[in-house]
Scaffold this motif. Structure first.
Motif, PDB file in Angstrom:
ATOM      1  N   ARG A  42     -11.473   7.980   0.282  1.00 60.77           N
ATOM      2  CA  ARG A  42     -11.183   6.845   1.159  1.00 60.77           C
ATOM      3  C   ARG A  42     -11.684   5.541   0.519  1.00 60.77           C
ATOM      4  N   GLU A  43     -12.885   5.625  -0.021  1.00 56.81           N
ATOM      5  CA  GLU A  43     -13.469   4.440  -0.664  1.00 56.81           C
ATOM      6  C   GLU A  43     -12.613   4.000  -1.858  1.00 56.81           C
ATOM      7  N   LEU A  71       0.847  -1.198   0.000  1.00 64.57           N
ATOM      8  CA  LEU A  71       0.000   0.000   0.000  1.00 64.57           C
ATOM      9  C   LEU A  71       0.877   1.242   0.000  1.00 64.57           C
ATOM     10  N   VAL A 109      -9.624   2.245  -0.544  1.00 59.57           N
ATOM     11  CA  VAL A 109      -9.956   0.881  -0.107  1.00 59.57           C
ATOM     12  C   VAL A 109     -10.055  -0.049  -1.315  1.00 59.57           C
ATOM     13  N   LEU A 110     -10.745   0.433  -2.355  1.00 61.17           N
ATOM     14  CA  LEU A 110     -10.895  -0.397  -3.562  1.00 61.17           C
ATOM     15  C   LEU A 110      -9.523  -0.739  -4.148  1.00 61.17           C
ATOM     16  N   LYS A 111      -8.633   0.253  -4.141  1.00 66.44           N
ATOM     17  CA  LYS A 111      -7.289  -0.005  -4.663  1.00 66.44           C
ATOM     18  C   LYS A 111      -6.546  -0.983  -3.752  1.00 66.44           C
ATOM     19  N   ALA A 112      -6.747  -0.819  -2.443  1.00 69.35           N
ATOM     20  CA  ALA A 112      -6.060  -1.687  -1.487  1.00 69.35           C
ATOM     21  C   ALA A 112      -6.462  -3.145  -1.660  1.00 69.35           C
ATOM     22  N   ILE A 113      -7.705  -3.368  -2.063  1.00 66.90           N
ATOM     23  CA  ILE A 113      -8.145  -4.761  -2.222  1.00 66.90           C
ATOM     24  C   ILE A 113      -8.022  -5.240  -3.669  1.00 66.90           C
ATOM     25  N   PHE A 164      -8.390  -4.314   7.948  1.00 69.43           N
ATOM     26  CA  PHE A 164      -8.027  -3.005   8.482  1.00 69.43           C
ATOM     27  C   PHE A 164      -8.610  -2.812   9.876  1.00 69.43           C
ATOM     28  N   ILE A 174     -17.219  -0.920   2.206  1.00 71.38           N
ATOM     29  CA  ILE A 174     -17.951   0.080   1.410  1.00 71.38           C
ATOM     30  C   ILE A 174     -19.355   0.178   2.011  1.00 71.38           C
ATOM     31  N   ARG A 217      -1.483  -7.061  -4.744  1.00 70.50           N
ATOM     32  CA  ARG A 217      -2.463  -6.894  -3.651  1.00 70.50           C
ATOM     33  C   ARG A 217      -3.702  -7.751  -3.896  1.00 70.50           C
ATOM     34  N   ASN A 261     -12.887  -0.558   6.963  1.00 74.28           N
ATOM     35  CA  ASN A 261     -12.858  -0.008   5.602  1.00 74.28           C
ATOM     36  C   ASN A 261     -13.734  -0.787   4.624  1.00 74.28           C
ATOM     37  N   PHE A 293      -6.164  -7.974   3.356  1.00 73.64           N
ATOM     38  CA  PHE A 293      -6.054  -6.975   4.430  1.00 73.64           C
ATOM     39  C   PHE A 293      -7.241  -7.054   5.374  1.00 73.64           C
ATOM     40  N   PHE A 344     -12.787  -8.338  -8.732  1.00 71.11           N
ATOM     41  CA  PHE A 344     -11.576  -7.756  -9.317  1.00 71.11           C
ATOM     42  C   PHE A 344     -10.641  -8.840  -9.856  1.00 71.11           C
ATOM     43  N   LEU A 358      -5.633   5.937   3.682  1.00 69.03           N
ATOM     44  CA  LEU A 358      -5.799   4.969   4.777  1.00 69.03           C
ATOM     45  C   LEU A 358      -4.857   5.264   5.943  1.00 69.03           C
ATOM     46  N   PRO A 398      -3.451   4.491  -2.144  1.00 70.75           N
ATOM     47  CA  PRO A 398      -4.238   3.936  -1.032  1.00 70.75           C
ATOM     48  C   PRO A 398      -3.741   4.396   0.334  1.00 70.75           C
TER      49      PRO A 398
END
Lengths: 254, 479
Positions: free
Chosen positions: B346-347, A54, B350-354, A89, A95, A81, A93, A87, A110, B476, B472
């Motif tokens: 933030r959302e 990250l 998060v989307l990028k983080a996952i 958190f 949605i 990732r 986090n 992860f 994804f 975060l 991200p």
């Protein structure tokens, strides 16, 4: 195998340079359940962010199954990732306008899995974390903190990652559910060869892990227990420390 | 849940805000569509007007304007002179005849008043129109104006008795000898039935009748009637598009000259110029060649040209307004999406983080923008369907008022003399302008909405690309 080599992350804060992660090195075999403890602000979350790609380190490298993360383009880091990391958190986090099952389905979507298969997989994962069936379709902002935490754990497991990074995964759970989650994590590491690195909110979870690290002022040391005596050793080579080689931890460079 | 489903869900995340956004978009899109509809309607009208303006000049005897009369008639020699003027494509001579019905002319009460000239003559052609009688009955009642003009025509009713009430006036029939198969304004005749006259420069003994005149007299192709006791065969019937225009007939030029007993004499000449650009210079050249004391050269449909020019400005204004409204819609989308991206940093993190790719997140925001635009377009199309007519009328009326004020009264009235008609053939310019029908046709609306979607995609792409720059960890870090 995850190898962390001389990892440094530094920030500028006015005239000062802060190093929440300072020359950290360690190695984790596949299937290890490890924990990192330390005071608030000691750099635990920063270290997790670096391991999960990250954030990018100021120097040093993280090598996962022979793949160096240093210098990988953003697209490859995203793929890493998506494919290799799960992860959990501290703040979940999730949605907020999506249901529990939709949140869990996101990483599976994804990864390009078809809709029916991902819905089935998401449902199974929610069952595993003991979220009752009637709450699968409920918006996560209408779930309790503990329920949201379970959804977050289920989402982290979605793509069967090689490495799960969990920041206080049982922090909002009651004792019984917390125990169940710990058992789930242990079974994942044992049965699925998943490497798990947790930042526990209490000592109890840390004591149940295979390896325990302490992060203090950016420097990492490993705690070992020999003959009932707790010893802390600094290991800059990523090799499990030998008893009686405790060393002082490094300070913050100013 | 697919990206599209997620986008739709996000679009309705805050219903009150969505309603406000849709309302603002609907106004901009509705205005854009209304302007496009008005633009298309005006463009069609301009095309129609340009087609009617054409490249025709009319030459009349000098002094033949208005009710004064006088001057010398035009001749075949002058037609040859006109034909030799540069840029003149063709010259068609006409010879106008005013036909009174035989029953009316033989009636004692009407003696001396038929055929009337002067008032009600309708234009300069009237001054050079020769009188003749026919077995035909006029197809149209003279009406109040016709009777008033007819009563003042010769003043025979103010005879010795001074008390005689004027009987109903019978409208004369327009007979025009033509040198080619065109009407008195140079437009090709629309023959409904039968054929043309063949050789228009020779005596043929044939005639083309207006549909209403033929119907009134029960004549069909092959039937016969008389003019000055000479028999003519109906070769065909034509439709001029108006009731008064159809109360007329056409003969060959030679026949008309023979009936008028004026060989070689013309009432007017219809001169066709080779291109629009040369009309003005050719007009001057014709005036020089024929002499302004001998002939008046008029650009008969100049008022229409002015009208077309006026409509062109409306077209330009509506196009600019369409583009401006479209750009406004695009900017609204841009600003809304920038706001949404900032709000959901933030959302996005998060989307990028996952593991979400930049393009997946960008697509989600573009689709969300398109959902909002689709809603705005639906409401906007409804607004446009109601507003486009009014907007087009408002634009046109403000411009046609200027055009009408610039139109010289009586200009271009050469050739026609149906006395019952109020004004000449171009007195309806204002009506022509305001007759622009701005209907929100589905293809135009669809094209407009396609343009709106195109602009919306561009407007949404910028914020969507901004999402790619969000790292991200930046969002975060508060963990």
């Amino acid at each position: 195998m995850i190898v962390v080599k001389d990892l440094v992350r530094q920030f500028k804060s006015g005239d000062r340079t802060i190093k929440p992660v300072n020359r950290v090195s360690f190695g984790l075999e596949r299937g290890t359940l490890a924990s990192i403890v330390g005071k608030s602000g000691s750099g635990k979350s920063t270290l997790l962010s670096l391991l999960g790609a990250l954030d990018k380190p100021t120097s040093g490298d993280v090598v996962v199954d022979g793949m160096s993360l240093a210098g990988l383009p953003d697209g490859k880091l995203t793929e890493y990732r998506r494919r290799d990391i799960g992860f959990v958190f501290q703040q979940f986090n999730l949605i907020p306008n999506l249901s529990a099952v939709d949140n869990v389905m996101l990483p599976i979507e994804f990864a390009g899995v078809r809709k029916v298969a991902r819905r089935q997989r998401a449902g199974e994962l929610l069952e595993q974390v003991q979220l009752s069936q009637d709450k699968h379709g409920r918006r996560v902002n209408r779930l309790s903190g503990g329920e949201q935490q379970r959804v977050a754990i289920a989402r982290a497991l979605a793509n069967e990652p090689k490495l799960i990074l969990a920041d206080e995964p049982t922090g909002n759970l009651d004792e019984q559910t917390g125990e169940h989650i710990v058992e789930l994590l242990k079974s994942l590491s044992r049965d699925h060869n998943t490497t798990i690195l947790v930042v526990p909110h209490d000592r109890g979870l840390a004591n149940k892990t295979d390896r325990r690290f302490r992060l203090q002022q950016g420097r990492l040391s490993e705690e070992t227990v020999r003959g009932g005596v707790r010893e802390t050793s600094l290991d800059s080579e990523g090799v499990p420390a030998q008893a009686g080689t405790a060393a002082s931890v490094g300070g913050c460079a100013g | 849940m697919s990206v599209l489903a997620r986008s739709v869900g996000n679009a309705f995340r805050n219903k009150i805000r969505t309603a406000a956004i849709v309302a603002v978009l609907a106004v901009a899109i509705g205005l854009a569509l209304a302007m496009l509809v008005a633009n298309q309607a005006v463009a069609a009208k301009v095309q129609e007007l340009n087609a009617s303006v054409g490249t025709v000049l009319t030459v009349n005897p000098a002094g033949g304007q208005g009710f004064e009369g006088g001057g010398e008639p035009l001749t075949q020699e002058q037609a040859a002179t006109a034909a030799a003027v540069p840029n003149v494509a063709s010259v068609v001579g006409t010879k106008a005849l005013r036909l009174g019905t035989e029953t009316a002319t033989t009636s004692g009460t009407n003696a001396g008043r038929t055929p009337p000239t002067g008032p009600g003559g309708g234009g300069p052609g009237g001054q050079s129109a020769a009188a003749a009688t026919t077995s035909l009955q006029a197809a149209i009642d003279a009406g109040t104006l016709g009777n008033r003009n007819g009563a003042g025509g010769t003043g025979t009713n103010t005879g010795t008795t001074g008390t005689q009430t004027a009987p109903a006036f019978s409208l004369p029939i327009t007979a025009t000898g033509i040198g080619a198969e065109v009407d008195s304004t140079g437009k090709a005749l629309t023959i409904i039935d039968g054929t043309g006259l063949g050789d228009y420069s020779a005596t043929t003994g044939k005639a083309l009748l207006g549909t209403t005149l033929a119907e009134k007299n029960g004549l069909t192709v092959g039937s016969t009637f008389t003019i000055n006791s000479q028999a003519f065969t109906v070769a065909g019937t034509f439709d001029s598009g108006t009731a008064f225009g159809n109360n007329a007939l056409y003969l060959s030029l030679a026949d008309a000259q023979h009936l008028a007993a004026l060989p070689g004499e013309l009432s007017s000449m219809i001169v066709t110029v080779d291109s629009m650009e040369n009309v003005e210079s050719t007009k001057t050249a014709l005036e020089n060649a024929l002499g302004t004391d001998k002939a008046d050269v008029t650009q008969g449909q100049r008022n229409l040209e002015t009208a077309a020019s006026s409509l062109n400005s409306v077209k330009g204004i509506s196009l600019i307004a369409f583009v401006a409204a479209l750009a406004t819609a695009g900017i609204i989308i841009l600003l809304i999406m920038v706001m949404l991206v900032r709000e959901r940093r933030r959302e996005i993190g998060v989307l990028k983080a996952i593991g979400a790719r930049n393009r997946t997140i960008g697509l989600q925001f573009v689709l969300e923008a398109l959902v909002l635009v689709a809603l705005g377009s639906t409401v906007g199309a409804a607004v446009a369907s109601f507003a486009s007519g009014g907007i087009a009328s408002a634009l046109i009326s403000s411009n046609s008022a200027t055009a009408a004020a610039a139109t010289p009264r009586g200009a271009g009235m050469g050739g026609g003399f149906p006395g019952g008609a109020q004004g000449g053939p171009f007195s309806g310019t204002t009506q022509l302008l305001t007759s622009v029908s701005a209907n929100a046709s589905p293809p135009v609306i669809a094209a407009g909405i396609a343009a709106v979607f195109g602009v919306a995609i561009i407007g949404a792409l910028v914020p969507a690309l901004l999402t790619a720059r969000i790292r991200p960890i930046e969002v975060l870090r508060g963990e």
